[in-house]
Design a protein around this motif. Structure first.
Motif, PDB file in Angstrom:
ATOM      1  N   LEU A 120       0.821  -1.277  -0.040  1.00  0.00           N
ATOM      2  CA  LEU A 120      -0.113   0.027   0.021  1.00  0.00           C
ATOM      3  C   LEU A 120       0.848   1.339   0.162  1.00  0.00           C
ATOM      4  N   LEU A 121       2.012   1.200   0.720  1.00  0.00           N
ATOM      5  CA  LEU A 121       2.615   2.536   0.865  1.00  0.00           C
ATOM      6  C   LEU A 121       3.468   2.664  -0.566  1.00  0.00           C
ATOM      7  N   LEU A 122       3.908   1.561  -1.233  1.00  0.00           N
ATOM      8  CA  LEU A 122       4.577   1.579  -2.478  1.00  0.00           C
ATOM      9  C   LEU A 122       3.526   2.385  -3.473  1.00  0.00           C
ATOM     10  N   LEU A 123       2.195   1.747  -3.443  1.00  0.00           N
ATOM     11  CA  LEU A 123       1.201   2.234  -4.302  1.00  0.00           C
ATOM     12  C   LEU A 123       1.057   3.695  -4.112  1.00  0.00           C
ATOM     13  N   PHE A 124       0.844   3.947  -2.632  1.00  0.00           N
ATOM     14  CA  PHE A 124       0.683   5.575  -2.494  1.00  0.00           C
ATOM     15  C   PHE A 124       1.792   6.400  -2.996  1.00  0.00           C
ATOM     16  N   TRP A 125       2.966   5.751  -2.714  1.00  0.00           N
ATOM     17  CA  TRP A 125       4.435   6.475  -3.169  1.00  0.00           C
ATOM     18  C   TRP A 125       4.396   6.744  -4.520  1.00  0.00           C
ATOM     19  N   GLY A 126       4.027   5.575  -5.386  1.00  0.00           N
ATOM     20  CA  GLY A 126       3.964   5.741  -6.943  1.00  0.00           C
ATOM     21  C   GLY A 126       2.976   6.756  -7.277  1.00  0.00           C
ATOM     22  N   ALA A 127       1.788   6.826  -6.680  1.00  0.00           N
ATOM     23  CA  ALA A 127       0.706   7.605  -7.140  1.00  0.00           C
ATOM     24  C   ALA A 127       1.176   9.164  -6.873  1.00  0.00           C
ATOM     25  N   HIS A 128       2.062   9.388  -5.734  1.00  0.00           N
ATOM     26  CA  HIS A 128       2.566  10.561  -5.412  1.00  0.00           C
ATOM     27  C   HIS A 128       3.403  11.281  -6.384  1.00  0.00           C
ATOM     28  N   ARG A 129       4.317  10.389  -6.736  1.00  0.00           N
ATOM     29  CA  ARG A 129       5.236  10.635  -7.812  1.00  0.00           C
ATOM     30  C   ARG A 129       4.639  11.055  -9.152  1.00  0.00           C
ATOM     31  N   LEU A 130       3.763  10.256  -9.550  1.00  0.00           N
ATOM     32  CA  LEU A 130       3.004  10.610 -10.855  1.00  0.00           C
ATOM     33  C   LEU A 130       2.222  11.643 -10.597  1.00  0.00           C
ATOM     34  N   LEU A 131       1.818  12.308  -9.463  1.00  0.00           N
ATOM     35  CA  LEU A 131       1.151  13.693  -9.309  1.00  0.00           C
ATOM     36  C   LEU A 131       1.983  14.719  -9.288  1.00  0.00           C
ATOM     37  N   ARG A 132       3.298  14.476  -8.579  1.00  0.00           N
ATOM     38  CA  ARG A 132       4.425  15.512  -8.635  1.00  0.00           C
ATOM     39  C   ARG A 132       5.074  15.605 -10.182  1.00  0.00           C
ATOM     40  N   ARG A 133       5.100  14.643 -10.945  1.00  0.00           N
ATOM     41  CA  ARG A 133       5.628  14.829 -12.342  1.00  0.00           C
ATOM     42  C   ARG A 133       4.535  15.479 -13.172  1.00  0.00           C
ATOM     43  N   SER A 134       3.136  15.214 -12.882  1.00  0.00           N
ATOM     44  CA  SER A 134       2.078  15.835 -13.655  1.00  0.00           C
ATOM     45  C   SER A 134       2.225  17.499 -13.250  1.00  0.00           C
ATOM     46  N   ALA A 135       2.386  17.549 -11.863  1.00  0.00           N
ATOM     47  CA  ALA A 135       2.507  18.950 -11.626  1.00  0.00           C
ATOM     48  C   ALA A 135       3.595  19.799 -12.338  1.00  0.00           C
ATOM     49  N   GLU A 136       4.807  19.124 -12.421  1.00  0.00           N
ATOM     50  CA  GLU A 136       5.821  19.688 -12.724  1.00  0.00           C
ATOM     51  C   GLU A 136       5.645  19.784 -14.315  1.00  0.00           C
ATOM     52  N   TRP A 137       5.086  19.060 -15.170  1.00  0.00           N
ATOM     53  CA  TRP A 137       4.902  19.224 -16.461  1.00  0.00           C
ATOM     54  C   TRP A 137       3.595  20.282 -16.682  1.00  0.00           C
ATOM     55  N   LEU A 138       2.795  20.288 -16.069  1.00  0.00           N
ATOM     56  CA  LEU A 138       1.839  21.572 -15.850  1.00  0.00           C
ATOM     57  C   LEU A 138       2.271  22.838 -15.663  1.00  0.00           C
ATOM     58  N   MET A 139       3.287  23.007 -14.770  1.00  0.00           N
ATOM     59  CA  MET A 139       4.158  24.117 -14.540  1.00  0.00           C
ATOM     60  C   MET A 139       4.746  24.650 -15.660  1.00  0.00           C
ATOM     61  N   LYS A 140       5.291  23.791 -16.357  1.00  0.00           N
ATOM     62  CA  LYS A 140       6.042  24.269 -17.633  1.00  0.00           C
ATOM     63  C   LYS A 140       5.157  24.378 -18.987  1.00  0.00           C
ATOM     64  N   GLN A 141       3.973  23.758 -18.879  1.00  0.00           N
ATOM     65  CA  GLN A 141       3.099  24.170 -20.015  1.00  0.00           C
ATOM     66  C   GLN A 141       2.251  25.648 -19.938  1.00  0.00           C
ATOM     67  N   VAL A 142       1.905  25.941 -18.432  1.00  0.00           N
ATOM     68  CA  VAL A 142       1.432  27.067 -17.923  1.00  0.00           C
ATOM     69  C   VAL A 142       2.315  27.879 -17.118  1.00  0.00           C
ATOM     70  N   PRO A 143       3.371  28.592 -17.301  1.00  0.00           N
ATOM     71  CA  PRO A 143       4.334  29.243 -16.371  1.00  0.00           C
ATOM     72  C   PRO A 143       3.634  30.150 -15.408  1.00  0.00           C
ATOM     73  N   SER A 144       2.719  30.906 -16.111  1.00  0.00           N
ATOM     74  CA  SER A 144       2.008  32.086 -15.407  1.00  0.00           C
ATOM     75  C   SER A 144       1.417  31.650 -14.044  1.00  0.00           C
ATOM     76  N   LYS A 145       0.955  30.303 -14.017  1.00  0.00           N
ATOM     77  CA  LYS A 145       0.117  29.525 -12.953  1.00  0.00           C
ATOM     78  C   LYS A 145       1.022  28.926 -12.257  1.00  0.00           C
ATOM     79  N   ARG A 146       2.224  28.882 -12.365  1.00  0.00           N
ATOM     80  CA  ARG A 146       3.306  27.959 -11.862  1.00  0.00           C
ATOM     81  C   ARG A 146       2.898  27.904 -10.241  1.00  0.00           C
ATOM     82  N   PHE A 147       2.886  29.182  -9.524  1.00  0.00           N
ATOM     83  CA  PHE A 147       2.746  29.111  -8.072  1.00  0.00           C
ATOM     84  C   PHE A 147       1.532  28.331  -7.624  1.00  0.00           C
ATOM     85  N   ILE A 148       0.489  28.522  -8.228  1.00  0.00           N
ATOM     86  CA  ILE A 148      -0.766  28.101  -7.863  1.00  0.00           C
ATOM     87  C   ILE A 148      -0.911  26.511  -8.093  1.00  0.00           C
ATOM     88  N   ILE A 149      -0.201  26.072  -9.149  1.00  0.00           N
ATOM     89  CA  ILE A 149      -0.133  24.721  -9.253  1.00  0.00           C
ATOM     90  C   ILE A 149       0.978  23.810  -8.298  1.00  0.00           C
TER      91      ILE A 149
END
Length: 83
Positions: free
Chosen positions: A27-56
């Motif tokens: 379960l901890l590995l599953l939650f950790w993997g989902a968290h990494r996916l969230l972080r990578r998605s947020a990083e990708w989204l911050m690169k796509q929309v730099p003006s909303k970087r801090f909100i993201i």
């Protein structure tokens, strides 16, 4: 030792059997993997929309905190099941 002490020790032993420990780790590995996916998605989204970087970043941080609280809750209530 009193009989009550032996009952308490037995209850602690029941909380941590091998099956539960493996389930906790999975379960901890599953939650950790989902968290990494969230972080990578947020990083990708911050690169796509730099003006909303801090909100993201703030939303991702808040979601991460909630995610870890939920992971702890699920591990304790579903796997360990304290008396």
């Amino acid at each position: 030792m009193e009989p009550d002490t032996f009952n308490q020790i037995a209850a602690i032993g029941e909380l941590f059997d091998v099956t539960k420990l493996v389930l906790i780790i999975l379960l901890l590995l599953l939650f950790w993997g989902a968290h990494r996916l969230l972080r990578r998605s947020a990083e990708w989204l911050m690169k796509q929309v730099p003006s909303k970087r801090f909100i993201i970043l703030q939303a991702a941080t808040l979601f991460s905190f909630v995610w870890y609280v939920l992971a702890f809750y699920f591990v304790v209530t579903l796997v360990i099941r304290p008396p």
